[in-house]
Motif scaffolding. Structure first.
Motif, PDB file in Angstrom:
ATOM      1  N   GLU A 122       0.832  -1.197   0.000  1.00  0.00           N
ATOM      2  CA  GLU A 122       0.000   0.000   0.000  1.00  0.00           C
ATOM      3  C   GLU A 122       0.872   1.254   0.000  1.00  0.00           C
ATOM      4  O   GLU A 122       0.573   2.249  -0.656  1.00  0.00           O
ATOM      5  CB  GLU A 122      -0.914   0.003   1.231  1.00  0.00           C
ATOM      6  N   GLU A 126       0.768   4.231  -2.705  1.00  0.00           N
ATOM      7  CA  GLU A 126       0.508   5.620  -2.339  1.00  0.00           C
ATOM      8  C   GLU A 126       1.604   6.537  -2.865  1.00  0.00           C
ATOM      9  O   GLU A 126       1.342   7.616  -3.381  1.00  0.00           O
ATOM     10  CB  GLU A 126       0.391   5.748  -0.823  1.00  0.00           C
ATOM     11  N   THR A 141      -7.882   6.158  -3.947  1.00  0.00           N
ATOM     12  CA  THR A 141      -8.736   6.932  -3.051  1.00  0.00           C
ATOM     13  C   THR A 141      -8.030   7.085  -1.716  1.00  0.00           C
ATOM     14  O   THR A 141      -7.494   6.103  -1.194  1.00  0.00           O
ATOM     15  CB  THR A 141     -10.087   6.214  -2.835  1.00  0.00           C
ATOM     16  N   ARG A 143      -6.849   6.846   1.858  1.00  0.00           N
ATOM     17  CA  ARG A 143      -7.193   5.770   2.789  1.00  0.00           C
ATOM     18  C   ARG A 143      -8.032   6.225   3.976  1.00  0.00           C
ATOM     19  O   ARG A 143      -8.901   5.468   4.419  1.00  0.00           O
ATOM     20  CB  ARG A 143      -5.924   5.052   3.243  1.00  0.00           C
ATOM     21  N   ILE A 146     -11.572   6.078   2.709  1.00  0.00           N
ATOM     22  CA  ILE A 146     -11.985   4.685   2.532  1.00  0.00           C
ATOM     23  C   ILE A 146     -12.349   4.063   3.872  1.00  0.00           C
ATOM     24  O   ILE A 146     -13.397   3.434   4.033  1.00  0.00           O
ATOM     25  CB  ILE A 146     -10.869   3.858   1.855  1.00  0.00           C
ATOM     26  N   ARG A 147     -11.466   4.228   4.850  1.00  0.00           N
ATOM     27  CA  ARG A 147     -11.704   3.618   6.159  1.00  0.00           C
ATOM     28  C   ARG A 147     -12.990   4.136   6.793  1.00  0.00           C
ATOM     29  O   ARG A 147     -13.747   3.376   7.405  1.00  0.00           O
ATOM     30  CB  ARG A 147     -10.515   3.864   7.082  1.00  0.00           C
ATOM     31  N   GLY A 174      -8.445  -0.783  -3.058  1.00  0.00           N
ATOM     32  CA  GLY A 174      -8.416  -0.154  -1.742  1.00  0.00           C
ATOM     33  C   GLY A 174      -9.655  -0.421  -0.902  1.00  0.00           C
ATOM     34  O   GLY A 174      -9.553  -0.714   0.293  1.00  0.00           O
ATOM     35  N   ALA A 178      -9.781  -2.717   2.498  1.00  0.00           N
ATOM     36  CA  ALA A 178     -10.237  -2.085   3.742  1.00  0.00           C
ATOM     37  C   ALA A 178     -11.433  -2.829   4.325  1.00  0.00           C
ATOM     38  O   ALA A 178     -11.564  -2.950   5.554  1.00  0.00           O
ATOM     39  CB  ALA A 178     -10.602  -0.623   3.489  1.00  0.00           C
ATOM     40  N   GLU A 181      -9.988  -5.842   6.002  1.00  0.00           N
ATOM     41  CA  GLU A 181      -9.284  -5.447   7.226  1.00  0.00           C
ATOM     42  C   GLU A 181     -10.274  -5.092   8.335  1.00  0.00           C
ATOM     43  O   GLU A 181     -10.038  -5.392   9.511  1.00  0.00           O
ATOM     44  CB  GLU A 181      -8.363  -4.260   6.935  1.00  0.00           C
ATOM     45  N   ASN A 220      -2.841  -7.155  -4.408  1.00  0.00           N
ATOM     46  CA  ASN A 220      -3.105  -6.503  -3.133  1.00  0.00           C
ATOM     47  C   ASN A 220      -3.961  -7.409  -2.241  1.00  0.00           C
ATOM     48  O   ASN A 220      -3.688  -7.589  -1.050  1.00  0.00           O
ATOM     49  CB  ASN A 220      -3.829  -5.176  -3.381  1.00  0.00           C
ATOM     50  N   ASP A 375      -7.999  10.346   9.786  1.00  0.00           N
ATOM     51  CA  ASP A 375      -9.280   9.807  10.246  1.00  0.00           C
ATOM     52  C   ASP A 375     -10.049  10.832  11.072  1.00  0.00           C
ATOM     53  O   ASP A 375     -11.286  10.806  11.109  1.00  0.00           O
ATOM     54  CB  ASP A 375      -9.040   8.553  11.088  1.00  0.00           C
TER      55      ASP A 375
END
Length: 471
Positions: A122, A126, A141, A143, A146-147, A174, A178, A181, A220, A375
């Motif tokens: 990742e 990036e 996008t 991250r 996305i998260r 991505g 995510a 994850e 990925n 975030d």
């Protein structure tokens, strides 16, 4: 982890002097990482394609062995054939390939935690996107965004045995990564055998128009020990399969470059050449009844010529319950100047109220170094959204003039011709700060928005005047 990314990226920079661009480097690294990890894990590959065989070659023989190996692997069944399908060697110098093999060989990748291996990949993606800048946003996008979308959508395959997740414009994967994850965080990696098998082989789906990003997405996901179903094709101009999904998470490509004609699809109620509006119609089609979606769209999609017509249909067939106005500069440095929204919807019930969160007004513009996206930019919005992924949490509106969270009944939305972008109630002082004026293209886009809204209001007034004259 920083050391691993730094080491591999430093090598990429060195290869630039040999005429190898970042995209080609990442692509070749994809192949070599796979071969190295397959060797570490004892996965049997055709004899003349595996890592030990490749590593002992030299000179022009190395290039020939590598090229033959890629073609052979591309003919293998399963995900191995998918990853190497159509693969080509883009390294013309034996010494360059030899140095890259040596760099990969120095790390015992399977001794690292799977998340660390994926984080290295990742990190390289990036850096590649940041270096390329122009056009990178089509597949990368940010991250943190996305998260946030994944946390709100809660794509949990444990809900039922046929649960599936899709990204019809998956880029390098991505959103799918995510989503997986997030599941691992929720379960601690503990799943019963049948669920674990289903999650690994029959849960994550995607489609990508361009071969290279698709290949990177496959790799990925492989680094996360997941075998996704990612097809190569056009999600808009090709009819979709009969498969429907419980959750769709996507960031369709920005702009309308290449969109020269209107798709011929029976499931598209509104005919338009606008790619993003067509993606919204596509998402509505591929969702199961009761399925939910979160879709990133650029601002101009909300006031395009046929936007009102598309959103009218969308709100009749789905609950467009939440809209996020993203911070200015969210996609910096990949597509500088692009402003975005995220549309959250649930298929199968009509919209009665739209909640809009303005995360842009009076928020300093995102920059790559001094004010990066984190975030924290979405924390308050997530709190307002609530814990229900379908937007059914009890929500409260503070009537303060400075409150970023407001709701609008469908009658108010209808009165604005379904132009959601017209709902602005906060004075944006950032626009009055000379240091925050921003890119001229950004200002032009803003001016066009206001102009379009003004024209719409003038047309309404003209209609009323004409009606009065006719009487």
């Amino acid at each position: 982890m920083t050391d691993v990314v730094g080491k591999l990226w430093g090598f990429a920079s060195a290869l630039r002097h040999d005429g190898v661009d970042y995209g080609d480097y990442i692509e070749q690294l994809t192949y070599l990482l796979f071969l190295k990890m397959a060797d570490e894990q004892g996965i049997e590959l055709p004899e003349t394609t595996d890592w030990p065989y490749l590593r002992k070659q030299s000179g022009t023989g190395l290039l020939e062995a590598y090229e033959v190996g890629l073609r052979t692997l591309g003919k293998q069944p399963g995900i191995l054939g998918d990853i190497f399908s159509g693969s080509q060697n883009r390294l013309s110098k034996p010494a360059t390939l030899s140095r890259l093999i040596k760099a990969v060989d120095e790390t015992e990748w399977t001794s690292l935690d799977v998340d660390v291996k994926a984080a290295a990949f990742e990190g390289l993606l990036e850096k590649s996107a940041a270096e390329g800048k122009k056009g990178a946003g089509q597949y990368f996008t940010p991250r943190p965004l996305i998260r946030s979308m994944v946390r709100l959508m809660q794509p949990d395959p444990r809900a039922h045995k046929d649960f599936t997740i899709s990204d019809p414009a998956c880029g390098t994967g991505g959103f799918l990564v995510a989503a997986y994850e997030w599941l691992k965080d929720q379960t601690g990696g503990a799943l019963d055998r049948n669920t674990a098998k289903r999650v690994k082989t029959a849960t994550y789906y995607g489609q990508e128009l361009v071969d290279r990003p698709r290949r990177l997405a496959l790799m990925n996901m492989y680094l996360h020990q997941v075998e996704p179903h990612i097809t190569l094709g056009d999600s808009i101009y090709e009819a979709p399969s009969s498969r429907r999904f419980d959750v769709v998470l996507t960031n369709p490509p920005f702009g309308n470059r290449g969109a020269s004609h209107i798709p011929v699809r029976d499931d598209f109620t509104i005919e338009t050449a606008n790619k993003q509006l067509n993606f919204l119609q596509h998402v509505l089609t591929v969702l199961k009844p009761g399925g939910r979606a979160a879709v990133v769209v650029p601002d101009n999609v909300l006031f395009a010529d046929t936007a009102g017509e598309v959103f009218k249909i969308l709100m009749e067939d789905a609950d467009v319950h939440t809209v996020l106005r993203c911070p200015r500069g969210t996609f910096n440095p990949y597509t500088a100047g692009t402003k975005t929204y995220v549309i959250f919807l649930t298929k199968g019930r009509p919209t009665t109220k739209v909640w809009l969160y303005d995360a842009r007004a009076n928020v300093p513009s995102i920059t790559k170094k001094s004010r990066p996206l984190t975030d924290a930019h979405f924390a308050e919005f997530e709190f307002c959204y609530g814990v229900d992924p379908n937007g059914n949490s009890v929500r409260k509106q503070n009537d303060s003039a400075e409150d970023r969270w407001r709701s609008f009944d469908i009658d108010e939305v209808r009165a604005r011709d379904y132009k959601i972008d017209s709902f602005k109630w906060l004075r944006d002082d950032e626009l009055d700060d000379p240091s925050e004026i921003g890119d001229p293209a950004d200002l032009i886009a803003d001016a066009l928005v206001e102009l379009q809204l003004a024209i719409t209001e003038i047309q309404k007034l003209q209609g009323l005047v004409d009606e009065g004259i006719s009487k």
